[in-house]
Design an enzyme around this catalytic site. Sequence first.
Site, PDB file in Angstrom:
ATOM      1  N   ASN A  13       1.396   6.724  -3.078  1.00 25.92           N
ATOM      2  CA  ASN A  13       1.696   6.808  -4.517  1.00 25.92           C
ATOM      3  C   ASN A  13       0.508   7.210  -5.385  1.00 25.92           C
ATOM      4  O   ASN A  13       0.483   6.952  -6.586  1.00 25.92           O
ATOM      5  CB  ASN A  13       2.412   5.544  -5.009  1.00 25.92           C
ATOM      6  CG  ASN A  13       1.550   4.308  -4.932  1.00 25.92           C
ATOM      7  OD1 ASN A  13       0.380   4.375  -4.563  1.00 25.92           O
ATOM      8  ND2 ASN A  13       2.127   3.173  -5.282  1.00 25.92           N
ATOM      9  N   LYS A  62      -6.134   7.548  -4.923  1.00 25.51           N
ATOM     10  CA  LYS A  62      -6.043   7.133  -3.528  1.00 25.51           C
ATOM     11  C   LYS A  62      -6.265   8.344  -2.608  1.00 25.51           C
ATOM     12  O   LYS A  62      -6.267   9.492  -3.068  1.00 25.51           O
ATOM     13  CB  LYS A  62      -4.674   6.470  -3.291  1.00 25.51           C
ATOM     14  CG  LYS A  62      -4.501   5.158  -4.090  1.00 25.51           C
ATOM     15  CD  LYS A  62      -3.128   4.531  -3.836  1.00 25.51           C
ATOM     16  CE  LYS A  62      -2.974   3.206  -4.593  1.00 25.51           C
ATOM     17  NZ  LYS A  62      -1.639   2.601  -4.356  1.00 25.51           N
ATOM     18  N   GLU A 122     -11.534  -6.232 -10.240  1.00 21.86           N
ATOM     19  CA  GLU A 122     -11.572  -5.025  -9.410  1.00 21.86           C
ATOM     20  C   GLU A 122     -12.790  -4.164  -9.731  1.00 21.86           C
ATOM     21  O   GLU A 122     -13.400  -3.593  -8.815  1.00 21.86           O
ATOM     22  CB  GLU A 122     -10.266  -4.238  -9.586  1.00 21.86           C
ATOM     23  CG  GLU A 122      -9.076  -4.987  -8.992  1.00 21.86           C
ATOM     24  CD  GLU A 122      -7.718  -4.392  -9.356  1.00 21.86           C
ATOM     25  OE1 GLU A 122      -6.702  -4.955  -8.929  1.00 21.86           O
ATOM     26  OE2 GLU A 122      -7.680  -3.370 -10.071  1.00 21.86           O
ATOM     27  N   HIS A 169      -4.018   4.090  -8.237  1.00 25.33           N
ATOM     28  CA  HIS A 169      -3.980   2.654  -8.489  1.00 25.33           C
ATOM     29  C   HIS A 169      -4.401   2.375  -9.925  1.00 25.33           C
ATOM     30  O   HIS A 169      -5.248   3.077 -10.469  1.00 25.33           O
ATOM     31  CB  HIS A 169      -4.958   1.927  -7.547  1.00 25.33           C
ATOM     32  CG  HIS A 169      -5.223   0.498  -7.962  1.00 25.33           C
ATOM     33  ND1 HIS A 169      -4.384  -0.528  -7.629  1.00 25.33           N
ATOM     34  CD2 HIS A 169      -6.205  -0.048  -8.739  1.00 25.33           C
ATOM     35  CE1 HIS A 169      -4.852  -1.668  -8.165  1.00 25.33           C
ATOM     36  NE2 HIS A 169      -5.952  -1.395  -8.837  1.00 25.33           N
ATOM     37  N   TYR A 179      -6.685  -5.761  -2.055  1.00 30.24           N
ATOM     38  CA  TYR A 179      -5.258  -6.042  -1.931  1.00 30.24           C
ATOM     39  C   TYR A 179      -4.987  -7.431  -1.361  1.00 30.24           C
ATOM     40  O   TYR A 179      -3.916  -7.668  -0.793  1.00 30.24           O
ATOM     41  CB  TYR A 179      -4.584  -4.969  -1.069  1.00 30.24           C
ATOM     42  CG  TYR A 179      -4.361  -3.661  -1.806  1.00 30.24           C
ATOM     43  CD1 TYR A 179      -3.595  -3.614  -2.975  1.00 30.24           C
ATOM     44  CD2 TYR A 179      -4.897  -2.463  -1.338  1.00 30.24           C
ATOM     45  CE1 TYR A 179      -3.373  -2.422  -3.651  1.00 30.24           C
ATOM     46  CE2 TYR A 179      -4.681  -1.265  -2.008  1.00 30.24           C
ATOM     47  CZ  TYR A 179      -3.913  -1.248  -3.164  1.00 30.24           C
ATOM     48  OH  TYR A 179      -3.688  -0.060  -3.840  1.00 30.24           O
TER      49      TYR A 179
HETATM   50  P1  DAT Z   1       1.102  -1.296  -7.848  1.00 34.29           P
HETATM   51  O1  DAT Z   1       0.203  -0.369  -7.077  1.00 34.29           O
HETATM   52  O2  DAT Z   1       2.121  -0.528  -8.647  1.00 34.29           O
HETATM   53  O3  DAT Z   1       0.347  -2.295  -8.666  1.00 34.29           O
HETATM   54  P2  DAT Z   1       1.621  -3.458  -5.968  1.00 34.29           P
HETATM   55  O4  DAT Z   1       0.358  -4.073  -6.493  1.00 34.29           O
HETATM   56  O5  DAT Z   1       2.848  -4.293  -5.954  1.00 34.29           O
HETATM   57  O6  DAT Z   1       1.971  -2.110  -6.792  1.00 34.29           O
HETATM   58  O7  DAT Z   1       1.382  -2.929  -4.487  1.00 34.29           O
HETATM   59  C1  DAT Z   1       0.163  -2.322  -4.160  1.00 34.29           C
HETATM   60  C2  DAT Z   1       0.445  -1.112  -3.319  1.00 34.29           C
HETATM   61  O8  DAT Z   1       1.098  -1.511  -2.117  1.00 34.29           O
HETATM   62  C3  DAT Z   1       1.372  -0.087  -3.943  1.00 34.29           C
HETATM   63  O9  DAT Z   1       0.694   0.794  -4.824  1.00 34.29           O
HETATM   64  C4  DAT Z   1       1.922   0.617  -2.750  1.00 34.29           C
HETATM   65  C5  DAT Z   1       2.009  -0.492  -1.710  1.00 34.29           C
HETATM   66  N1  DAT Z   1       3.367  -1.059  -1.678  1.00 34.29           N
HETATM   67  C6  DAT Z   1       3.926  -1.856  -2.586  1.00 34.29           C
HETATM   68  N2  DAT Z   1       5.174  -2.199  -2.265  1.00 34.29           N
HETATM   69  C7  DAT Z   1       5.413  -1.556  -1.086  1.00 34.29           C
HETATM   70  C8  DAT Z   1       6.528  -1.480  -0.204  1.00 34.29           C
HETATM   71  N3  DAT Z   1       7.666  -2.126  -0.464  1.00 34.29           N
HETATM   72  N4  DAT Z   1       6.400  -0.729   0.908  1.00 34.29           N
HETATM   73  C9  DAT Z   1       5.269  -0.057   1.196  1.00 34.29           C
HETATM   74  N5  DAT Z   1       4.166  -0.102   0.410  1.00 34.29           N
HETATM   75  C10 DAT Z   1       4.253  -0.834  -0.716  1.00 34.29           C
HETATM   76 MG    MG Z   2      -0.929  -3.836  -8.071  1.00 38.93          MG
END
Ligand code: DAT
Ligand code: MG
Length: 151
Positions: free
Chosen positions: A114, A11, A128, A117, A51
């Site tokens: 974070n 990212k 994707e 991805h 997303y």
């Molecule tokens: P991951 O990236 O571990 O698959 P996800 O698909 O649930 O997690 O969410 C996609 C991204 O969205 C994640 O990498 C960071 C952001 N995100 C997730 N939960 C969040 C939250 N509670 N607050 C802020 N950003 C969040």
């Molecule tokens: Mg995810």
Amino acid sequence: GESERSYVMVKPDGVQRGLVGEIISRFERKGFQLIGLKLFKTPKELAEEHYGELKEKPFYGKLVAYIISGPVVCIALEGPGIVASARKLIGATNPLNAEPGTIRGDLGIDVGRNVVHGSDSPENGLRELGLWFDDDELIQWDQHMTPWLKE
Ligand code: DAT
Ligand code: MG
């Protein structure tokens, strides 16, 4: 099937922090095969589609803005069990909860930054890769270390 594909992405924070080599290195050392790689400036529509499942979340707007805030590195990986294994190497969504030894556990402190991805299912891996890569950007090649990786 035996072989799966995963979409992994450094990212914008990971690119800005100079962590591209570190992150690619972890997947390389594990033994997964790289089949696609590029530095890329993400169009907003692509970030929104990637997303799309999170559209109703309160953080969706900020998430999309973050993903398009600078170049990303798009990584296509192939291998048996790659999707779940890559998720393990990446660690929990919130870096503060991610285990040491994982990418997020070692390299981050904020869920909104974070670093990396990884696709969450084989189906999403294919979906994707289709979003982020053209077919001719994915390269099929013989990985000559295979006999030293797999019995
Ligand atoms: P991951 O990236 O571990 O698959 P996800 O698909 O649930 O997690 O969410 C996609 C991204 O969205 C994640 O990498 C960071 C952001 N995100 C997730 N939960 C969040 C939250 N509670 N607050 C802020 N950003 C969040
Ligand atoms: Mg995810």
